[in-house]
Enzyme design. Structure first.
Site, PDB file in Angstrom:
ATOM      1  N   LEU A 198       0.844  -1.186   0.000  1.00 42.32           N
ATOM      2  CA  LEU A 198       0.000   0.000   0.000  1.00 42.32           C
ATOM      3  C   LEU A 198       0.888   1.247   0.000  1.00 42.32           C
ATOM      4  CD1 LEU A 198      -2.804   1.319   0.221  1.00 42.32           C
ATOM      5  CD2 LEU A 198      -2.549   1.200   2.716  1.00 42.32           C
TER       6      LEU A 198
ATOM      7  N   ASN B 206     -15.509   2.479  -4.797  1.00 42.98           N
ATOM      8  CA  ASN B 206     -14.733   2.714  -6.013  1.00 42.98           C
ATOM      9  C   ASN B 206     -15.615   2.591  -7.245  1.00 42.98           C
ATOM     10  OD1 ASN B 206     -12.101   3.485  -5.583  1.00 42.98           O
ATOM     11  ND2 ASN B 206     -11.368   1.409  -5.223  1.00 42.98           N
TER      12      ASN B 206
ATOM     13  N   LEU C 123     -37.524  -0.415 -47.056  1.00 39.29           N
ATOM     14  CA  LEU C 123     -36.771   0.594 -46.330  1.00 39.29           C
ATOM     15  C   LEU C 123     -37.316   0.747 -44.909  1.00 39.29           C
ATOM     16  CD1 LEU C 123     -36.647   3.206 -49.217  1.00 39.29           C
ATOM     17  CD2 LEU C 123     -34.728   1.844 -48.381  1.00 39.29           C
TER      18      LEU C 123
ATOM     19  N   ASN D 297     -42.261   6.300 -55.278  1.00 40.95           N
ATOM     20  CA  ASN D 297     -42.148   4.942 -55.801  1.00 40.95           C
ATOM     21  C   ASN D 297     -43.146   4.787 -56.937  1.00 40.95           C
ATOM     22  OD1 ASN D 297     -41.307   2.198 -55.929  1.00 40.95           O
ATOM     23  ND2 ASN D 297     -43.174   1.611 -54.834  1.00 40.95           N
TER      24      ASN D 297
ATOM     25  N   HIS E 155     -45.405   1.783 -58.907  1.00 41.28           N
ATOM     26  CA  HIS E 155     -45.867   0.407 -58.746  1.00 41.28           C
ATOM     27  C   HIS E 155     -46.702   0.022 -59.965  1.00 41.28           C
ATOM     28  CE1 HIS E 155     -46.910  -3.231 -56.580  1.00 41.28           C
ATOM     29  NE2 HIS E 155     -48.167  -3.042 -56.914  1.00 41.28           N
TER      30      HIS E 155
ATOM     31  N   ALA F 267     -44.626   5.193 -48.038  1.00 33.74           N
ATOM     32  CA  ALA F 267     -45.011   5.138 -46.630  1.00 33.74           C
ATOM     33  C   ALA F 267     -44.354   3.923 -45.996  1.00 33.74           C
ATOM     34  CB  ALA F 267     -46.533   5.049 -46.503  1.00 33.74           C
ATOM     35  N   GLU F 268     -44.438   3.821 -44.673  1.00 28.48           N
ATOM     36  CA  GLU F 268     -43.808   2.688 -43.994  1.00 28.48           C
ATOM     37  C   GLU F 268     -44.469   1.370 -44.390  1.00 28.48           C
ATOM     38  OE1 GLU F 268     -43.319   5.202 -39.943  1.00 28.48           O
ATOM     39  OE2 GLU F 268     -42.620   3.136 -39.840  1.00 28.48           O
TER      40      GLU F 268
ATOM     41  N   ASP G 186     -46.445  -0.119 -50.486  1.00 30.27           N
ATOM     42  CA  ASP G 186     -47.392   0.298 -51.517  1.00 30.27           C
ATOM     43  C   ASP G 186     -48.634   0.954 -50.933  1.00 30.27           C
ATOM     44  OD1 ASP G 186     -46.631  -2.698 -53.421  1.00 30.27           O
ATOM     45  OD2 ASP G 186     -45.658  -0.728 -53.441  1.00 30.27           O
TER      46      ASP G 186
ATOM     47  N   GLU H   8     -44.396   1.130 -70.485  1.00 26.07           N
ATOM     48  CA  GLU H   8     -44.513   2.332 -71.308  1.00 26.07           C
ATOM     49  C   GLU H   8     -45.296   3.423 -70.581  1.00 26.07           C
ATOM     50  OE1 GLU H   8     -44.565  -0.116 -75.579  1.00 26.07           O
ATOM     51  OE2 GLU H   8     -46.273   1.108 -74.962  1.00 26.07           O
TER      52      GLU H   8
END
Length: 1007
Positions: free
Chosen positions: A192, A229, A891, A908, A910, A942-943, A946, A973
């Protein structure tokens, strides 16, 4: 090329390392694995979920993400050989090898090493048998009362016993009851030692050492070094108990000897070497070695490091420390206070909400996170030691006071922390010297140094009539030498208001000098006067020479811009008047004007006169108390990305844009006689400043659509819910000055101004009706909602209160990114990102000269990490609108919420008429259902898959002969028509997503 760096760890030490590395101009990005709430998306710093325990995966991650350097914070991965494995894989890594890390990982090895090389340490014994250890404790001829687990125990494996019985009990707890697991298979029993405990760290390249300033940790939980401690409840640096002579002794007898010994034994030590020392009566003795930065010592050392930490690390790794020693801030002290969870170091509750962090950082303090996590947009506790508050000051006392104030301002229910960090040092200082004027807080030497620094800056502002020599009791100006015949003197004085608070919080002081000069010079211009000389007043509680020099240097540069001499000034150091880090400014300008050219010419001002507005640079220097209140309501800090201003700027950077100085531009025009009056738009805004220079019987009519409104004003109005009157009575709203000219002179004056500055004819004067307002600003609300270029700045003809001319402006092109998994669609874009390499869409983009990126989802451990990488690529290219084109990855909600906000949009396409046939194989679903009409839908993402609000749909008939392939071709097209149409609607602002998730149209026409 800017570098990417990965910091390994999750504590306050790692946050401090990332914070310091991010300051390097050579660093592009700092990743922290796993990190904490403080390192999550903070400027250059972000967290990574890559595994740091699997070194092969980590090495591959670094190669894939072009990480040029790994910096290891904690000891466990170092002992596990992370440096060896990454280096072998070709990834540069900072830290000692596994063999070198034995200095910390094995106390038994460490003690034997010190014994072999004559490094002073406590007497000891090493044991694998508890009975032998206890026998040693009872028979040693010194107090053998320190019992240590030999292995790594997270800084808690040391027990200092009060007597032999409790020392033996500690042996049993460690070896038989396995209190520290396998770390206690071997114990070391030590003598010590008595004295002062300090931490002396150094950088070492394996041959030479470069010591850091000595620091002192506080292990006990409570004030007065009471309680159990801990891993450390605070630290300060430097320690006055370690003189330069003693530090040199420690360098030679401990640090250099250790590095030489490791090299001699074939295990070169490269990295940070930490020596925990006891300053005994016989000299310093080593208590322990650590193979990395200490925690919380790191949080006080790095704020005092003046050098670029990245360069220091490179010099260390490349063996160049001798010729490139790190530089440290002198005459400064740093204090860090740890805030721990209630119950620590025992059991404690997690998930406690923490508030007030951004306000503390904005006050100039640094908060380093440790046991924190993000939850629902807020910060919560997740560990024992939760965070540290670090302050830097000219003295230990001021730094401790500032740190304690910061801790008190943080909302953390039940938090445990000490208020006496550095108490031993303060007692030491009080005992060992008599009082001086500097002890009271006034540093005469610092003041003299400041004067010497600014003398050449003032000299550079000399002009006719004045040589701008500082040092006398007063300054002289010769009006005759300046060319005046019958002059009238004009004086003005001003400050910069609470813009000071923002500059101090951001540590960006140089621009305030221009603000101060501009506020005074632009005022004396209102009398038609040429600014001749300027004096400044800088007052503070404790003089920081670098900050004061930055401010006064800015004053000198601004005086040159204004054409006036910096003739003198006053620096007042007033301890106790200002809080640490705070200062105040005042400026005084004296100008002169020939008697016949004095403004305003009230007798010449008439109904029909035009008002010409000069552009401001932003808020200038008025209204900042309200600005700060709006920021508080919006929960934005000065370091947050600015929702106004240029891309990449922080809130603080935009708000600190200096005030414009108009003297050199306006003086020739004022002297021409064409200007009847000039109003500086200062405190009081448009409503109160323009009437100050005009006859009371005239009203002033301004059209806000005639000038460019900086985006900051639109944001302030919206976030603060400010009325039009509040805006125009508080802010300049984009006009820094307003001139009054006759209609016949308006175009000539306007063109003279526009050769050097943005200017517009913004209104005119009319007869004031009884009871009407003296200033009326029309179209303000519309202009605030549609911030952008003015719709007709050069118009000079007014008829029946209407403005004539071309009001169209070029439309800003929206920057688009396309995310694909396959072929994608044709679009005008800035970047194409794919989660699959080699797909056709990437090849088409490259052939078209469009940038491409591959972010392979297979290389990421989670969706969040994958999305985070895509997010950074989008921000790199300044993308505003993201289009998903055949992108087959789902995502995360966090990504979707960010990119469907006020600044960005996420679209997006679709291949069905939603809400029918969601998900994959939409054409197949349509044929199986037997519908007669299919088509495509462009919608906001959106979360839910679609399910977002629909922007555009186009129908495609289903023919009796259709196959899945033929129907897909015709729908594709239609997509090529629908997607560009949707892009145009969103980019033009005709369509946006409301807060409720529904489409909002700008006008009634939706065709």
């Amino acid at each position: 090329m800017a570098e990417k760096v990965l910091v390994v760890g999750s504590g306050g030490r790692e946050h401090a390392l990332a914070w310091k590395l991010a300051q390097s101009p050579q660093i592009q990005q700092v990743l922290v694995a796993p990190g904490n709430a403080g390192t999550a998306n903070c400027g250059k710093i972000s967290n990574s979920e890559v595994s740091v325990s699997n070194h092969a995966i980590l090495a591959q991650f670094c190669k894939d993400h072009h990480v040029g350097l790994v910096v290891v914070g904690p000891e466990v991965p170092l002992a596990a050989g992370i440096v060896d494995d990454l280096t072998a894989a070709g990834v540069p890594c900072f830290g000692p090898s596994a063999k070198a890390a034995q200095l910390e990982a094995s106390k038994s090895f460490s003690k034997a090493f010190m014994e072999r090389h004559g490094i002073p340490t406590a007497r000891y014994g090493s044991f694998t048998d508890p009975q032998e250890a206890c026998k040693y404790i009872r028979t040693a001829d010194f107090p053998a009362l320190v019992v240590k687990a030999s292995g790594l125990a997270a800084g808690k494996g040391v027990i200092v016993a009060p007597d032999q019985d409790q020392a033996c009990q500690a042996v049993m707890d460690i070896m038989q009851d396995r209190a520290f697991g396998i770390a206690g298979e071997t114990v070391v029993v030590e003598e010590l030692l008595e004295g002062e405990e300090v931490s002396c760290l150094c950088f070492t390249d394996g041959s030479s050492v470069s010591p850091m300033p000595p620091a002192q940790d506080h292990k006990r939980l409570q004030d007065g070094d009471l309680g159990p401690n801990t891993g450390g409840m605070g630290a300060y640096c430097p320690t006055p108990q370690v003189s330069q002579q003693l530090l040199q002794q420690i360098r030679e007898m401990v640090l250099q000897k250790t590095v030489d010994g490791m090299k001699e034994e074939g295990t070169p030590y490269v990295g940070v070497l930490y020596a925990g020392l006891m300053l005994t009566k016989q000299g310093p003795k080593v208590l322990e070695f650590n193979c990395r930065f200490g925690d919380p010592e790191c949080q006080v050392l790095l704020p005092l490091l003046k050098s670029d930490l990245y360069e220091v690390i490179l010099n260390t790794v490349n063996g160049k420390l001798v010729s490139n020693a790190p530089v440290w801030h002198q005459d400064s002290s740093a204090v860090t206070v740890v805030m721990a969870s209630a119950g620590y170091p025992g059991s404690y509750k997690k998930g406690v909400e923490i508030t007030g962090l951004s306000q503390v950082q904005d006050s100039g303090l640094q908060v380093f996170h440790a046991g924190t996590a993000l939850k629902e947009g807020g910060v919560v506790s997740s560990g024992g030691r939760v965070l540290t508050v670090t302050a830097v000051g000219p003295s230990l006392e001021t730094a401790l006071q500032a740190a304690n104030q910061g801790v008190a301002a943080i909302g953390f229910p039940g938090a445990v922390y000490r208020r006496d960090i550095g108490h031993r040092a303060i007692a030491h200082l009080n005992q060992h010297r008599g009082l001086t004027y500097k002890d009271s807080g006034v540093d005469i030497a610092a003041g003299n140094k400041l004067v010497d620094m600014i003398k050449p800056l003032a000299k550079a502002t000399s002009r006719a009539g004045c040589n701008a020599e500082l040092g006398g009791f007063a300054g002289l100006f010769d009006l005759k030498a300046a060319g005046f015949v019958d002059p009238i003197l004009v004086s003005g004085t001003d400050g910069v208001g609470t813009k000071l608070k923002i500059a101090q919080a951001c540590s960006q002081h140089g621009g305030l000098g221009q603000d101060l000069v501009a506020m005074c010079v632009n005022d004396v211009l209102a009398q038609g006067a040429e600014p001749l000389f300027f004096l400044d007043y800088f007052s503070c509680g404790s003089l920081d020479v670098d900050i004061a020099a930055s401010v006064v240097g800015g004053v000198a540069k601004a005086c040159e811009m204004a054409g006036c001499a910096l003739l003198g000034g006053e620096t007042a150091e007033m301890p106790g008047v200002y809080a640490p880090g705070e200062y105040d400014l005042a400026g005084f300008c004296v100008g002169a004007v020939e008697r016949g050219a004095l403004l305003p010419r009230l007798g010449d001002i008439a109904e029909g006169d035009r008002l010409i507005g000069l552009a401001s640079s932003g808020v200038h220097s008025n209204g900042f108390s309200l600005v700060r209140k709006v920021l508080e309501r919006a929960n934005l800090s000065y370091s947050s990305p600015a929702p106004f201003g240029k891309s990449g700027q922080t809130v603080g950077e935009v708000l600190l844009t200096p005030t414009k100085i108009y003297s050199r531009l306006l003086l020739p025009i004022l002297r021409s006689g064409a200007v009847k009056a000039y109003a500086h738009i200062t405190g009081g805004g448009l409503l109160e400043n323009i009437p100050r220079v005009l006859p009371q019987e005239l009203a002033r009519l301004l059209y806000a659509s005639r000038w460019s409104m900086p985006p900051v004003f639109s944001w302030l109005q919206k976030e603060g819910g400010l009325s039009e009157e509040e805006m125009t009575r508080t802010f300049n709203c984009g006009l820094g000055a307003v001139l009054v000219v006759a209609p016949l002179d308006a175009q000539r004056v306007l063109h003279q101004l526009q050769a050097h500055e943005e200017a517009w004819i913004v209104g005119s004067l009319a007869h004031k009706q009884q009871g009407s307002e003296p200033v009326v600003v029309r179209n303000l609300k519309h202009s605030l909602l549609n911030v952008g270029p003015a719709s007709g700045g050069e118009l000079g003809v007014e008829q029946n209160s209407g403005w004539h001319g071309n009001s169209s402006t070029p439309r800003k092109r929206t920057r688009v990114a396309v995310l694909i998994s396959g072929t994608g669609v044709s679009a005008e874009i800035v970047v194409v990102i794919s989660n699959r390499p080699g797909v056709q869409g990437l090849k088409r983009a490259s052939l078209a000269g469009i940038q491409t990126r591959v972010v392979d989802h297979k290389l990421y451990g989670s969706r969040a990490e994958f999305d985070g990488t895509i997010d950074r690529v989008l921000e790199e290219f300044g993308v505003e609108l993201v289009c998903l084109a055949g992108f087959m990855r789902i995502l995360t909600g966090t990504f979707v919420k960010k990119w469907n906000g006020m600044m960005w949009w996420l679209l997006n396409i679709h291949p069905s008429l939603l809400p029918s046939f969601k998900g994959v194989n939409a054409q197949k679903q349509a044929l199986q259902a037997g519908v007669r009409v299919a088509g495509c839908t462009v919608h906001f993402v959106a979360e839910e898959v679609d399910a977002g609000a629909i922007v555009v749909q186009e129908a495609v008939p289903v023919l009796g002969s259709d196959t899945e392939e033929s129907l897909s071709d015709r729908i594709r097209e239609a997509e090529h028509r629908a997607f560009p149409a949707a892009l145009e609607l969103v980019a033009s602002g005709a369509v946006r997503l409301g807060e409720d998730g529904h489409i909002m149209w700008k006008s009634s026409s939706q065709s």
